[in-house]
Design a protein around this motif. Structure first.
Motif, PDB file in Angstrom:
ATOM      1  N   UNK A   1       0.865  -1.234   0.052  1.00  0.00           N
ATOM      2  CA  UNK A   1       0.119  -0.052   0.109  1.00  0.00           C
ATOM      3  C   UNK A   1       1.023   1.120  -0.059  1.00  0.00           C
ATOM      4  N   UNK A   2       1.897   1.567   0.636  1.00  0.00           N
ATOM      5  CA  UNK A   2       2.820   2.434   0.787  1.00  0.00           C
ATOM      6  C   UNK A   2       3.486   2.648  -0.566  1.00  0.00           C
ATOM      7  N   UNK A   3       3.781   1.805  -1.296  1.00  0.00           N
ATOM      8  CA  UNK A   3       4.327   1.924  -2.525  1.00  0.00           C
ATOM      9  C   UNK A   3       3.191   2.540  -3.646  1.00  0.00           C
ATOM     10  N   UNK A   4       1.909   1.990  -3.402  1.00  0.00           N
ATOM     11  CA  UNK A   4       0.836   2.597  -4.321  1.00  0.00           C
ATOM     12  C   UNK A   4       0.601   3.901  -4.001  1.00  0.00           C
ATOM     13  N   UNK A   5       0.522   4.266  -2.723  1.00  0.00           N
ATOM     14  CA  UNK A   5       0.294   5.634  -2.458  1.00  0.00           C
ATOM     15  C   UNK A   5       1.406   6.499  -2.889  1.00  0.00           C
ATOM     16  N   UNK A   6       2.534   6.265  -2.829  1.00  0.00           N
ATOM     17  CA  UNK A   6       3.661   7.004  -3.057  1.00  0.00           C
ATOM     18  C   UNK A   6       3.596   7.309  -4.841  1.00  0.00           C
TER      19      UNK A   6
ATOM     20  N   UNK B   1      11.864  14.604   0.744  1.00  0.00           N
ATOM     21  CA  UNK B   1      10.368  14.182   0.652  1.00  0.00           C
ATOM     22  C   UNK B   1      10.177  13.022   1.842  1.00  0.00           C
ATOM     23  N   UNK B   2      10.987  12.079   1.526  1.00  0.00           N
ATOM     24  CA  UNK B   2      11.074  11.250   2.800  1.00  0.00           C
ATOM     25  C   UNK B   2      11.266  11.608   4.237  1.00  0.00           C
ATOM     26  N   UNK B   3      11.937  12.574   4.210  1.00  0.00           N
ATOM     27  CA  UNK B   3      12.409  13.253   5.682  1.00  0.00           C
ATOM     28  C   UNK B   3      11.130  13.970   6.305  1.00  0.00           C
ATOM     29  N   UNK B   4      10.279  14.969   5.299  1.00  0.00           N
ATOM     30  CA  UNK B   4       9.157  15.302   5.948  1.00  0.00           C
ATOM     31  C   UNK B   4       8.140  14.187   5.883  1.00  0.00           C
ATOM     32  N   UNK B   5       8.011  13.340   5.159  1.00  0.00           N
ATOM     33  CA  UNK B   5       7.077  12.205   5.419  1.00  0.00           C
ATOM     34  C   UNK B   5       7.256  11.416   6.610  1.00  0.00           C
ATOM     35  N   UNK B   6       8.485  11.184   6.977  1.00  0.00           N
ATOM     36  CA  UNK B   6       8.801  10.355   8.424  1.00  0.00           C
ATOM     37  C   UNK B   6       8.609  11.214   9.513  1.00  0.00           C
ATOM     38  N   UNK B   7       9.230  12.325   9.538  1.00  0.00           N
ATOM     39  CA  UNK B   7       9.472  13.039  10.834  1.00  0.00           C
ATOM     40  C   UNK B   7       8.401  14.257  10.994  1.00  0.00           C
TER      41      UNK B   7
ATOM     42  N   UNK C   1       5.678   4.984   4.564  1.00  0.00           N
ATOM     43  CA  UNK C   1       5.955   5.761   3.409  1.00  0.00           C
ATOM     44  C   UNK C   1       7.163   6.368   3.204  1.00  0.00           C
ATOM     45  N   UNK C   2       7.747   6.822   4.157  1.00  0.00           N
ATOM     46  CA  UNK C   2       9.226   7.576   3.940  1.00  0.00           C
ATOM     47  C   UNK C   2      10.036   6.376   3.441  1.00  0.00           C
ATOM     48  N   UNK C   3       9.990   5.387   4.306  1.00  0.00           N
ATOM     49  CA  UNK C   3      11.148   4.080   3.966  1.00  0.00           C
ATOM     50  C   UNK C   3      10.511   3.584   2.113  1.00  0.00           C
ATOM     51  N   UNK C   4       9.376   3.558   1.861  1.00  0.00           N
ATOM     52  CA  UNK C   4       9.038   3.019   0.728  1.00  0.00           C
ATOM     53  C   UNK C   4       9.848   4.036  -0.400  1.00  0.00           C
ATOM     54  N   UNK C   5       9.768   5.525  -0.128  1.00  0.00           N
ATOM     55  CA  UNK C   5      10.144   6.217  -1.043  1.00  0.00           C
ATOM     56  C   UNK C   5      11.844   5.861  -1.150  1.00  0.00           C
ATOM     57  N   UNK C   6      12.532   5.650  -0.246  1.00  0.00           N
ATOM     58  CA  UNK C   6      13.792   5.338   0.018  1.00  0.00           C
ATOM     59  C   UNK C   6      13.963   4.136  -0.465  1.00  0.00           C
ATOM     60  N   UNK C   7      13.209   3.153  -0.553  1.00  0.00           N
ATOM     61  CA  UNK C   7      13.344   1.926  -1.206  1.00  0.00           C
ATOM     62  C   UNK C   7      13.532   2.130  -2.665  1.00  0.00           C
ATOM     63  N   UNK C   8      12.333   2.959  -3.369  1.00  0.00           N
ATOM     64  CA  UNK C   8      12.326   3.054  -4.685  1.00  0.00           C
ATOM     65  C   UNK C   8      13.563   3.884  -5.049  1.00  0.00           C
ATOM     66  N   UNK C   9      14.197   4.604  -4.286  1.00  0.00           N
ATOM     67  CA  UNK C   9      15.548   5.082  -4.665  1.00  0.00           C
ATOM     68  C   UNK C   9      16.721   4.265  -4.899  1.00  0.00           C
ATOM     69  N   UNK C  10      16.695   3.269  -3.845  1.00  0.00           N
ATOM     70  CA  UNK C  10      17.705   2.254  -3.742  1.00  0.00           C
ATOM     71  C   UNK C  10      17.557   1.334  -4.763  1.00  0.00           C
ATOM     72  N   UNK C  11      16.487   1.019  -5.235  1.00  0.00           N
ATOM     73  CA  UNK C  11      16.316   0.085  -6.072  1.00  0.00           C
ATOM     74  C   UNK C  11      16.998   0.723  -7.487  1.00  0.00           C
ATOM     75  N   UNK C  12      16.483   1.790  -7.802  1.00  0.00           N
ATOM     76  CA  UNK C  12      16.892   2.825  -9.077  1.00  0.00           C
ATOM     77  C   UNK C  12      18.571   2.603  -9.024  1.00  0.00           C
ATOM     78  N   UNK C  13      18.920   2.962  -7.785  1.00  0.00           N
ATOM     79  CA  UNK C  13      20.345   3.163  -7.746  1.00  0.00           C
ATOM     80  C   UNK C  13      21.246   1.731  -7.949  1.00  0.00           C
TER      81      UNK C  13
END
Lengths: 275, 431, 304
Positions: free
Chosen positions: C63-68, C260-266, C273-285
């Motif tokens: 769901x977090x991935x779908x949302x972001x 974006x991840x920072x504001x979403x988390x804190x 949701x924030x970690x999902x954003x980070x995972x997306x970035x990590x996969x691309x990298x």
């Protein structure tokens, strides 16, 4: 004639680069010697009308900033030492050995850097608590070592790649074992690379803010970046002390570079290889 | 080759020497602190940990208070930790998630909703009943530590602020203007004081970080509410949309604020106002000593201009202290945080560079506060000041939602209505 | 040639009991021990609804991935991240390369210059951010002042306050901080170039540019590629400057994925949701790194 043009061009580039790199520091220094009333005043003037070193005096007498510098030095030195001990053998192996899954291993290693560090804080917390490393410089050294090791391994592997294999093969024929090859043949050739890698490690630990804030914010272990941030209040930024602190904290790094950069020059020379 | 090796060796030795020196040094430090620990355990005071930020870092007033407290309270030993204000909330959240919260902490009223909803704060009602200065703090101040009408009190009030207006007397007299009382006068004055060619602007608008307080103060003074009597979010009501539009127009249409206002934060506003680049600056007593020092006699203070002066309103905000539920020595915690709100501490704090309005009625009545105009105005405004509502969503709004939507509205990317709708949605989030 | 090679191989086999694994294990343990768990922890949290203030965890699948991915702000953040990362690294590489070439020349005061140009790299983010905020300030900034003095006052502007200039201004700060990194790494690589090669090329009549391009550049190429890749990873996750100077603003004009991840988390307390954003970035990298490893192994740079 072309030589002269080349010289002039080189100097133009050097001066241009220096002004870009140091301009902000000059501004910072000028701010640190301005009285408070002149720090942002219009009409604009570059040089203080009244020079004052009160901020430096306050920095050294009314804040423990010198201690922060000392803490930063300890952390940087030990992080560099630990990281190099770990990364040189690994970098050697990744460059020289052939083994299964090498590419994957390299990729996995570096994948630890893919996450913004702020999202790793909660995961690191239990480790720090378990080992009692909160508010200990050791804690920072451990974290920083783990964070810079992957980059350093990659860098050092890259520098090993740049040294022709014939050199270690020749040494092996002469009867050296692998350690002797690394220690007596490759490391001297690699010294410029090691200096470059240490520069990266030292600067990483010198600048790191987030882990330092979270795990070492007692003043008996505080490092420079957090110390500087504490000069920024909710309703007042202490510009004088902040900029004085910035100038002071650049000095150890400058000395470090001036000392080690000889290594950058004396890296590999053909003569050394031949003998 | 030989010389080269020698150089390497000496560097190696130097590294070893330096490392061992620092290692020994740090061992020495640890031993010292271990020694200090055992010495303390002889008299066995209860240790209370306390986290705080400073409004003005040029003087660590809080550390002075801690020292004073420790000297006079042998049974309790307070250990303070100064945390940079911009990272304070993040540090608290990390600590909460990892079970590493301190015993006590300085706190903003707008965090109470988030933290109390998640059962992290200890109720203070039972301690408060037996506290000598209970009645000296007005009930409406105590209410800033609540999450609703029937909720316990989670925060002991310590310092209060109300938004008023600073103006530059010299700029006003040059333009033959009198300080504004109404929104209409405020707007007219601001327009007359603006001259972009000379870098002169009427109003220091804050679109950057932290600007939500200034904006909310003007929204309230315009007659808007964030939450109505029934507890519903009404910041996107028709009235609120039109006041918000008026605020946006100051920048977009009348251009009475510098072009950088979209991202300007406190530091830029302060510089602008101290320099005479802007003539009016809405803030509170927290910046008074600084501005007085910079502007001297040119500094003027008036209550925040009102849309309807008969029903004035402005923003008030409380800084207090809390005890975390995880603490095991709450009685000692209370001794400490209640002492911070006692006359002994308030009189030191509110006469320092870190001063805000004293929450103790008896102290606020003292000549020091009544005889200085800025203090008088700020204290008088208390009677009609409204605080941020105790909703958990306030954390997100003040964290980034307000700033992003305000910027977009100022740049004309979203309408006034869209902006307040976004804020209303965020306020209704239950996280 | 064949005889010595044979003995080298024999030598290798003899030493094989101390295989590659022993060289790699210690560093792997440290890295995996300290960072491995937090990374896995973050990846797992991306499948949960997690508010760091309450200890409640609810599994929500993807769901977090779908949302972001349905969030237009995150789309903007992806775009800004790409511009930020590639733009900054590209210019850092170009200027770093030029810088390394300059520092590799012999000129008077070279050692001092080498030390001085590295200072920006050693500047804590908070200081770099604050200095540049004032240099680029609309009213008090040196830059606008200089522009006005040379008659370009029309170019003077509020650099951080306009959607078009905010991100490039932030990139300028990072450029300032990052050029020395490339300069040092590439200089170190250039130091390993044998003088004989260069002399030989010069004797053959090659000009300085030719010498650089055909002799030096191929030798430093592995370092160029590795530092570029490392810098891409580093820059992609680096949000300090953005968070201090513009907080991703004005609006979302300089919001990158980590910001974006920072504001979403804190701020939103939506840690999943924030970690999902980070995972997306990590996969691309991760894809970038794998692609890069293939590329260099095909070209034989990795395995000489």
């Amino acid at each position: 004639m072309t030589k002269l043009v080349g010289r002039i061009l080189t100097w133009v580039l050097i001066v241009g680069w220096l002004s870009f790199a140091l301009g902000p520091y000059v501004w910072m220094f000028l701010t640190s010697v301005k009285p408070k009333s002149e720090i942002y005043s219009l009409p604009f003037h570059y040089f203080p009308k009244h020079w004052t070193f009160a901020s430096y005096h306050a920095l050294f007498t009314s804040t423990p900033f010198i201690q922060y510098v000392f803490h930063s030095l300890i952390v940087a030195a030990f992080t560099a030492l630990c990281t190099l001990l770990l990364a040189i053998p690994a970098g050697f192996s990744f460059s020289r050995h052939r083994f299964r899954g090498k590419g994957i291993a390299l990729a996995m290693l570096i994948s630890s850097q893919f996450f913004p560090s702020i999202l790793l804080i909660l995961g690191i917390f239990p480790l720090m608590k378990e080992f009692g490393l909160i508010n200990h410089l050791t804690g920072l050294i451990v974290i920083y070592t783990a964070f810079v090791t992957p980059f350093t391994i990659w860098l050092i592997k890259g520098f090993f790649d740049g040294i022709p294999r014939e050199i270690d093969e020749a040494a092996m024929i002469d009867g050296c074992n692998q350690f002797q090859v690394i220690r007596h043949v490759l490391l001297p050739l690699l010294s410029s690379g090691i200096v470059a890698a240490s520069a990266y490690i030292v600067i990483f630990s010198w600048n790191e803010f987030l882990f330092a804030l979270t795990f070492a914010s007692n003043s008996n272990v505080m490092t420079i970046p957090v110390g500087l941030d504490n000069f920024i209040g909710n309703f007042n930024i202490n510009w004088g002390i902040l900029t004085a602190g910035g100038v002071v904290s650049a000095i150890p790094i400058l000395i470090f570079f001036l000392v080690v950069q000889r290594r950058l020059i004396s890296g590999l020379t053909t003569g050394a290889v031949k003998s | 080759m030989k010389a080269f090796n020698l150089g390497k060796k000496s560097i190696f030795l130097a590294t070893i020497a330096f490392s061992s020196f620092t290692l020994l040094g740090s061992i020495g430090l640890t031993q010292n602190s271990a020694f200090a620990q055992t010495k303390k355990e002889v008299s066995k005071p209860v240790t209370v940990t306390y986290w705080y930020w400073l409004d003005d870092p040029s003087q660590n007033t809080t550390q002075e208070l801690i020292n004073k407290f420790n000297a006079t309270h042998p049974g309790v030993h307070v250990v303070g930790r100064l945390i940079p204000s911009s990272n304070f909330q993040q540090t608290l959240i990390n600590a909460a998630a990892s079970g590493s919260l301190p015993d006590t902490s300085r706190f903003h009223d707008w965090w109470v909703g988030q933290f109390a909803t998640n059962k992290l704060l200890a109720p203070l009602d039972s301690y408060r009943q037996h506290w000598a200065f209970n009645k000296d703090i007005a009930q409406r101040y105590w209410n800033t530590g609540k999450t609703g009408t029937n909720s316990p009190i989670y925060m002991i009030p310590n310092e209060y602020i109300t938004f008023y207006l600073y103006y530059n007397k010299a700029m006003f007299s040059q333009a033959h203007l009198t300080p504004p009382k109404t929104f209409q006068q405020f707007q007219t004055d601001a327009i007359k004081l603006t001259n972009p060619a000379k870098h002169r602007y009427g109003f220091a608008m804050r679109g950057g970080s932290g600007g939500q307080d200034q904006w909310f103060a003007f929204m309230l003074a315009g007659g808007a509410e964030m939450v109505n009597n029934q507890g519903n979010v009404v910041i996107n009501s028709t009235k609120a949309v039109s006041i918000n539009q008026w605020y946006i127009n100051l920048f977009e249409k009348y251009k009475v604020a510098p072009p950088s206002a979209v991202t300007d934060s406190y530091a830029q506003l302060l510089a602008d106002f101290e320099n005479g680049t802007v003539a009016m600056f809405a803030h509170h007593i927290g910046s008074y000593s600084l501005l007085k020092q910079a502007l001297g006699n040119k500094l003027g203070v008036i209550p925040l201009p009102q849309s309807n002066p008969k029903h004035p309103a402005t923003l008030g905000s409380m800084n207090g202290n809390v005890i975390f539920n995880s603490s095991t020595n709450k009685a000692a915690d209370w001794t400490w945080i209640s002492w911070l709100s006692s006359p002994a501490a308030i009189n030191i704090l509110d006469r320092s560079v870190n001063a805000q309005l004293p929450v103790l009625t008896s102290v606020a009545k003292e000549p020091y506060f009544q005889n200085q105009l800025a203090w008088k105005i700020a204290i008088d405004e208390e009677s009609y000041a409204t605080d941020w509502p105790p909703l958990p969503g306030v954390g997100a709004v003040s964290g980034h939602v307000w700033q992003q939507s305000m910027d977009q509205a100022l740049l004309g990317q979203v309408s006034s209505k869209q902006m307040v709708d976004t804020i209303a949605t965020a306020l209704q989030q239950s996280n | 040639m064949s005889l010595p090679n044979l003995s080298y191989l024999k030598n290798q086999t003899r030493k094989n009991k101390f295989g590659p694994i022993w060289y790699i294990i210690p560093s792997t343990i440290v890295v995996a021990g300290v960072i491995g768990y937090p990374v896995i922890h973050a990846v797992i949290l991306s499948f949960y609804n997690y508010n760091p203030l309450s200890s409640s965890l609810t599994f929500v699948g993807i769901a977090n991935y779908v949302n972001i991915f349905g969030d237009s702000v995150f789309h903007q953040a992806i775009l800004h991240s790409v511009i930020w990362t590639l733009g900054v690294v590209f210019f850092q590489l170009i200027f770093g390369l030029i810088g390394a070439v300059i520092l590799n020349q012999s000129f008077k005061g070279r050692s001092v210059v080498r030390g001085l140009v590295l200072i920006p790299w050693a500047t804590p983010s908070v200081l770099a951010a604050l200095i540049w905020m004032w240099i680029l300030d609309d009213n008090y900034g040196v830059l606008n002042h200089l522009l006005t003095q040379v008659g370009l006052s029309s170019l003077a502007q509020a650099w951080f306050s306009q959607s078009v200039t905010a991100l490039p201004s932030l990139m300028l700060i990072d450029l300032w901080q990052g050029i020395p990194f490339f300069a040092v790494m590439l200089l170190a690589a250039m130091q390993s170039i044998s003088g004989d090669l260069v002399e030989a090329a010069k004797l053959d009549g090659a000009n300085a540019f030719r010498t650089f391009w055909s002799i030096k550049f191929p030798i430093i190429l592995p370092t160029v590629l590795i530092t570029t890749m490392l810098r891409i990873i580093w820059t992609a996750s680096y949000a300090d400057l953005i968070l201090i100077v513009t907080q991703g603003g004005p609006g979302y004009a300089s919001l990158t994925i980590p910001a974006d991840a920072y504001f979403t988390a804190y701020s939103d307390l939506n840690y999943g949701g924030a970690t999902a954003m980070a995972v997306v970035q990590a996969v691309v990298l991760f894809i970038v790194v794998i692609w890069y490893l293939r590329l260099i192994s095909k070209q034989g740079i990795l395995e000489q």
